[in-house]
Design an enzyme around this catalytic site. Structure first.
Site, PDB file in Angstrom:
ATOM      1  N   CYS A 189      41.305  39.948  46.522  1.00 49.40           N
ATOM      2  CA  CYS A 189      40.474  39.877  47.578  1.00 49.40           C
ATOM      3  C   CYS A 189      40.912  39.259  48.860  1.00 49.40           C
ATOM      4  CB  CYS A 189      39.138  39.515  47.091  1.00 49.40           C
ATOM      5  SG  CYS A 189      37.714  40.070  48.236  1.00 49.40           S
TER       6      CYS A 189
ATOM      7  N   HIS B 270      38.238  42.637  41.749  1.00 51.01           N
ATOM      8  CA  HIS B 270      38.172  41.142  41.058  1.00 51.01           C
ATOM      9  C   HIS B 270      38.494  41.192  39.760  1.00 51.01           C
ATOM     10  CE1 HIS B 270      37.070  38.613  44.630  1.00 51.01           C
ATOM     11  NE2 HIS B 270      36.266  39.591  44.988  1.00 51.01           N
TER      12      HIS B 270
ATOM     13  N   GLU C 197      39.175  38.787  37.619  1.00 52.14           N
ATOM     14  CA  GLU C 197      38.577  37.708  37.188  1.00 52.14           C
ATOM     15  C   GLU C 197      37.021  37.712  36.887  1.00 52.14           C
ATOM     16  OE1 GLU C 197      39.077  37.973  40.182  1.00 52.14           O
ATOM     17  OE2 GLU C 197      37.883  36.683  41.406  1.00 52.14           O
TER      18      GLU C 197
END
Lengths: 266, 961
Positions: A96, A226, A228
């Protein structure tokens, strides 16, 4: 090697460093979250690690443009050490805001040579979403290359995006052709069946539905979604509907691939 | 030094997104003369670098040369057949400009040594034959906000100089000892103190005793500390209530209602309630969670973007300033606006159009919350035209804090350190201004009360404060909110006494008087108490991450507040008088039960149209446009997101996060609010709010034994006995509801005088608004449940009694009626239902569960169906109803409290039925493959027969901007 070490780079306004640290730990890496001021003071600290992550957030508030002020800082202070990092065969991941930093420093796609940082010959950028605002939504991603060490070339994955400036644009059609033809596209936005389309399948209007870029080595990748944020099944937006519940999380593939690559090659 | 001007524009062939937005807003104003809008960014940089370097700045830093052009100097009006009008917008001198700060640091990275100022602006080129009047309207309504920005028309004028004059110190005494009552009131008004005669007299008495006159800074300190915003004098006053002729007396209203419930419940999992900046409850053995919800209504009315941004920024600092500081883990946002499609001519002078307010508020919360990296997980939007001039902006924040860090411990000899942002002239008189009613002149008079935030300053401060907290480097912490340093330092030093040297406070620019420094509400500041021996260590942590921190004084132990400026004492107040000296109020309240009647509506056989109208009403409609602009997944703890279901667009009842990476315990958040019921009776409105908030948490799997709640009252002028009477009714319900559900209030806030006087004298008063926010604990997040229908063949149960209670319902609202039968509650049964449903969820036999509230049974069923992409067929004969609930519309749309819709697999029928034994419940239908909502009434007539796609479209359309 077994002792994989990763550095997650912090800076003013970076805010996804903790969950990125957690994901890397789950993948089996040792992780340190380090403020960029420390790296500038002591660039050699990068020598002890094999994976460098530019995490998500709003570095310096995304003032001027997303990732721009941090990219400026990185180029002016860390160009040499980062060039060496990539030369040494190590991995760089930008998520990002980290992708925005990487594209604005030229680390990806690195059309002028991998690992060469510069503020003056940028040919691809990330700019305002076509919808004109920040969007948080889940997207399907289809791999676009088999060169990138972070991805499984045959596996479509599902991840959330959360950004306002994620639209990939190239300076010329020729640049776009090059990144398509020469395997720089790491992921494209698609629908559940793997087909490209307009909003919201392509959530920001990126050219050629590009969601992630790699460099000519495949060892650097920047992506808008994302990974994560999907390291555990209860993060999936349909988890309460799914029969097979435990034990899958698409985001982990990125981190696991990175850690496994280091284990195999160092 | 030379001033360089840079203009950045979109390259040909690349879209100008901001210009496009402005054009769309111009069209919304019905101005058709503008054919196109070009937007550009302007940077004004005063520095000693030359032309070559300036070109590098344009090329390498300010422009993204892939898609933007840059121009050095002022570009001329574009040539072409169309008339072009130029408008440039610059921040007023003294207004925080975050971008400028970042550019300064980037220029330093590039090697520029001397940069004296950076300013940013926006330039608009409007193409078309735009008249002067139209241009002014566009500038005022869309491009700029007079409160914080200057508008420059055309080519010839330059933006005003950024430099301010230095301050010449002068200690000012304000004589009050000999003033008459009339003069005291005039003085309070002249100084914008918003203190009434009784308070002014109390101050006068004190100074007569001291035999001296107060200084300006002393009076300002008293005004801030005694403001309604800071001490909540109305809710603490004694109240003589006349309730339908019967007398009720409260010695201290809030102590005997809201606080009393918490005291009487005496839950051992409450750690700190109504004491600190947020209420704290146990989470697990290692951590506690704290929760605070604030309003930021008045500033948001004047500057929606800045007001809302600083609203969220401010409430984040509450958990940060609770105990020894919590880590913020979730935000909540609830807004009340007038209808966004209101006609422009119906908006009074001095009021912004509700659509502009809504867009600005959402953008403000978005930009601040997202930048802080805190997920915004729960919220609500409520529309009523009475919120036209007083929009309500509730912002909440939850923090996670180690159990051993829940209390502060400042000691005499500690240093007072201010951390974070610099102090400027922003937000002066915010606390007093937000305590009064607004008029059409407020825009001009109180522009200085508006504050602009810089989220990154706050994020940097947060990062370092958590490090210094864990290293035990400070003894106490609090945030600078309303009242600025005067409140923060004043409160922190209440038990000890403090000395402050005001010239040490770092300033954004020259020219602030000592009083301005003391009461400025500049954002992003926290105050900590540091032992002298820890000072070097703590400063090192702040320096390492470019966070400014400055010693401004000492905790003394003399129980006095002493203020100095460059060595001269400018004020001294006794802490006892400052905090306890405020007089007590006796107020009169009156409540007369309203004489209302139920309407008689045309009988009909099919209610598809009513259902579509309710789904498409602003209050019920999908809030996806807002939700997606908030990052609700940052920090990686998301379990129940605001939107889930097959297409990720179903409305969840509550949010659940998993705040620790290594534990499956969760925090659930929800809210309940029903201003419409308050038009009938605020008592039942408040009870419904508590029931709804609890219900929402139970639906997702929270433990009903571990729910804490918060109250936020937004009311009108409580000097009117009727208005206060309504507040008393609501407070009585707060006590009854909290006691019954076993849900203590742990924190709360009120915002009164939400009234507006138009230039023609008309008064607009908001409806009685009580927001109940609830926080629950989920033992194991893997057991959570969502509301989307899961599988064809599963059975749908309705638990809870459906009664003839359409008063204040959305069904009546779309039929332009209010009614009389407001939803009431059999409290004991309600509590029992919530526990039994929670038990069923814990046993793992519930596939989905949905709260039945706004719009009643039909709306809840429709939402479950389209969220799951599956049809539902219902037979109303299975519905548990009261004896007088006989008509189909009552069953479909009644908003009776304490009702849940539950989806069960057929094989669990017996287990579920056994759990619900002796409660009002029934199997009302089943999930079907066919994508329709089919509802048959008692006579087997199809009263609802609609495609899911039609229902969903009606629900999504109104706010699909």
């Amino acid at each position: 090697m077994d002792n994989v070490k990763a550095i997650v780079l912090r800076a003013a306004g970076i805010n996804c460093d903790m969950e990125t640290e957690h994901a890397l730990q789950l993948a089996g890496s040792q992780v340190e979250r380090v403020h960029i001021n420390r790296v500038i003071e002591n660039p050699s600290m990068l020598e002890g690690c094999q994976i460098l992550v530019f995490p998500g957030g709003f570095s310096y508030g995304d003032d001027v443009a997303a990732g721009k002020v941090l990219a400026n800082q990185v180029v002016h202070h860390l160009s040499d050490i980062l060039h060496k990092f990539v030369e040494d065969g190590k991995l760089v991941l930008g998520i990002c805001n980290g992708f925005q930093v990487m594209i604005k420093t030229g680390i990806v796609p690195g059309l002028n040579g991998y690992g060469k940082l510069s503020l003056t010959d940028q040919r691809v950028t990330l700019t305002d979403n076509d919808c004109g605002k920040f969007e948080d939504r889940w997207v399907y991603l289809k791999p676009g290359t088999d060169r990138c060490v972070f991805i499984n070339p045959d596996q479509q994955i599902y991840l959330p995006i959360a950004h306002g400036e994620g639209k990939i644009v190239c300076d010329t059609d020729q640049t776009l052709e090059t990144i398509k033809k020469d395997g720089y596209v790491a992921f494209r936005y698609v629908d559940a069946d793997g087909n490209e389309g307009g909003f919201p399948i392509n959530p920001n209007g990126s050219q050629d539905s590009i969601a992630a870029l790699t460099d000519s080595t495949g060892r650097a990748m920047g992506l808008m979604p994302h990974p994560e944020r999907f390291v555990r099944w209860t993060q999936h937006p349909h988890w309460t509907r799914l029969k097979e519940r435990q034990g899958f999380a698409d985001g982990m593939t990125i981190f696991t691939n990175a850690v496994d690559y280091v284990k195999r090659n160092f | 030094m030379k001033q360089w001007r840079f203009e950045i524009s979109s390259k040909k062939g690349f879209p100008d997104i901001h210009g496009g937005d402005v054009l769309e807003d111009i069209r919304q104003l019905n101005i058709s003369s503008v054919e196109d809008v070009v937007s550009e960014k302007v940077f004004l940089i005063e520095a000693d670098f030359g032309q070559d370097f300036a070109e590098r700045v344009g090329r390498e830093l300010l422009a993204d040369t892939v898609c933007q052009d840059w121009h050095l100097g002022k570009s001329s009006v574009p040539a072409g057949p169309m008339q072009a009008s130029l408008v440039e917008v610059h921040l007023k001198s003294g207004v925080t400009d975050p971008v400028a700060e970042s550019v300064k640091s980037a220029l330093a990275d590039m090697g520029a040594q001397q940069v004296s100022s950076v300013r940013t602006g926006r330039k608009y080129v409007l193409l078309g034959n735009v008249s002067e009047d139209e241009l002014q309207t566009i500038a005022r309504r869309i491009l700029a906000n007079d409160c914080i920005e200057d508008v420059i028309y055309g080519m010839d004028t330059d933006p005003p100089s950024p430099h301010t004059q230095p301050y010449q110190m002068e200690v000012t005494e304000i004589p009050i000892c000999d003033l008459s009552d009339k003069q005291l009131v005039e003085l309070s008004k002249k100084m914008d103190m918003f203190l009434n005669l009784k308070e002014m007299r109390t101050i006068q008495e004190e100074y007569k005793k001291l035999d001296r006159e107060p200084t300006d800074v002393e009076l300002e300190t008293l005004a801030q500390t005694w403001s309604e915003h800071c001490v909540h004098k109305t809710l603490k006053s004694s109240v003589d209530m006349d309730h339908d002729g019967e007398k009720v007396y409260f010695d201290n209203l809030i102590k005997e209602t809201v606080f009393k419930a918490t005291k009487d419940l005496n839950k051992d999992w409450c750690i700190s309630v109504f004491e600190d900046n947020a209420g704290v409850v146990e989470f697990d053995d290692e951590h506690a969670v704290c929760f605070k919800v604030e309003t930021h209504n008045h500033p948001s009315a004047l500057d929606p973007y800045g007001g809302a941004a600083t609203g969220i920024g401010g409430v984040i600092r509450d958990p940060m300033g609770t105990g020894m500081g919590a880590k913020p883990v979730a935000n909540t946002d609830i807004f009340c606006f007038a209808r966004p499609d209101m006609k422009l001519e119906d908006v009074p002078k001095g009021v912004l159009h509700p659509r502009r307010i809504m867009k600005g508020v959402v953008a403000g919360v978005r930009d601040y919350g997202n930048r802080m990296g805190i997920p915004t997980v729960n919220g609500a939007l409520y529309f009523d035209d009475r919120y036209l001039a007083n929009p309500l902006v509730f912002c909440g924040n939850v923090g996670l804090i180690p159990r051993e860090k829940c209390f502060k411990n400042a000691q005499a000899g500690n240093l007072i350190v201010v951390v974070g942002g610099r102090t400027g002239r922003d937000g002066i008189h915010g606390a007093t201004f937000s305590s009064g009613e607004m008029t059409h002149e407020h825009e001009d008079i109180f522009s200085h009360a508006v504050q602009i935030g810089n989220a990154i300053t706050e994020k940097k401060m947060l990062d370092t404060l958590l490090q210094t907290r864990d290293a035990n480097l400070y003894e106490s912490i609090t945030d600078c909110g309303a009242g600025g340093l005067s409140s923060a330092v004043g409160e922190m030093g209440e038990q000890l006494g403090v000395e402050v040297d005001l010239e040490k406070v770092p300033l954004k620019y020259d020219g602030l008087s000592y009083t301005e420094i003391w009461i400025s509400e500049a954002q992003e500041r926290m105050v900590i108490a540091v032992k002298p021996e820890n000072l070097d260590a703590i400063m090192e942590v702040f320096d390492a991450e470019d966070v400014e921190a400055t010693v401004i004084g000492t905790f003394t132990g003399d129980k006095k507040l002493t203020l100095r400026y460059k060595g001269t004492q400018v004020g001294q107040l006794d802490m006892g008088f400052l905090h306890e000296g405020i007089c007590k109020y006796d107020r009169v309240a009156k409540w007369e039960t309203k004489k209302l009647s139920e309407p008689v509506l045309e009988p009909k056989d099919n209610f598809n149209d009513d259902l579509l109208k309710i789904l498409g009403s602003y209050n019920v409609a999908s809030k996806e446009w807002v939700i997606r602009q908030y990052d609700h997944e940052v920090q990686g703890g998301s379990v129940i997101k605001p939107l889930m279901g097959t297409e990720n667009d179903g409305p969840m009842d509550a949010a659940v996060i998993r705040p620790k990476y290594d534990h499956d315990k969760g925090v659930a958040l929800s809210c309940g609010m029903n201003p419409c019921y308050g038009d009938i009776d605020p008592y039942w409105m408040a009870l419904a709010g508590i029931d709804e908030a609890v219900r929402n948490l139970v639906c997702v799997g929270a433990d009903p034994e571990r729910i804490a709640i918060l109250d936020n009252y937004c009311w009108g002028d409580c000097t009117r006995p009727e208005t206060l009477g309504a507040l008393v009714r609501a407070s009585q319900a707060c006590y009854d509801g909290a006691m019954a559900f076993g849900t203590p209030f742990i924190s709360g806030k009120d915002s009164l005088n939400n009234e507006f006087v138009c230039d023609d004298g008309t008064r607009i008063t908001i409806p009685y608004t009580l927001l109940i926010s609830a926080m629950g604990i989920v033992g194991d997040v893997n057991q959570c449940v969502t509301m989307d229908a899961k599988q064809p063949g599963n059975l749908i149960f309705a638990v809870g009694l459906t009664k003839n209670e359409l008063g204040g319902s959305h069904y009546y609202k779309v039929n332009n009626e209010l009614g009389a039968n407001v939803p009431k509650m059999d409290i004991e049964t309600s509590v029992e239902i919530s526990h039994r449903v929670a038990k069923a969820i814990q046993q793992g036999i519930v596939r989905s569960c949905h709260d039945c509230s706004e719009g009643g049974l039909a709306v809840a069923l429709a939402e479950m169906a389209f969220a799951g992409g599956l049809g539902i067929e219902v037979d109303l004969r299975g519905l548990a109803v009261s004896a007088d609930c006989i008509k189909a519309d009552m069953m479909l749309f009644s908003e009776s409290n304490s009702r849940y819709l539950v989806e069960i697999q057929p094989e669990n029928f017996d287990a579920f039925a056994k759990l619900m034994l002796n409660l009002p419940f029934g199997q009302i239908g089943e999930v079907i493959e066919n994508k329709k909502l089919l509802i048959h009434d008692a006579q087997q007539k199809k009263v609802i027969d609609a495609d899911l796609e039609t229902l969903k479209q009606a629900w999504q359309k109104p706010l699909a901007w």
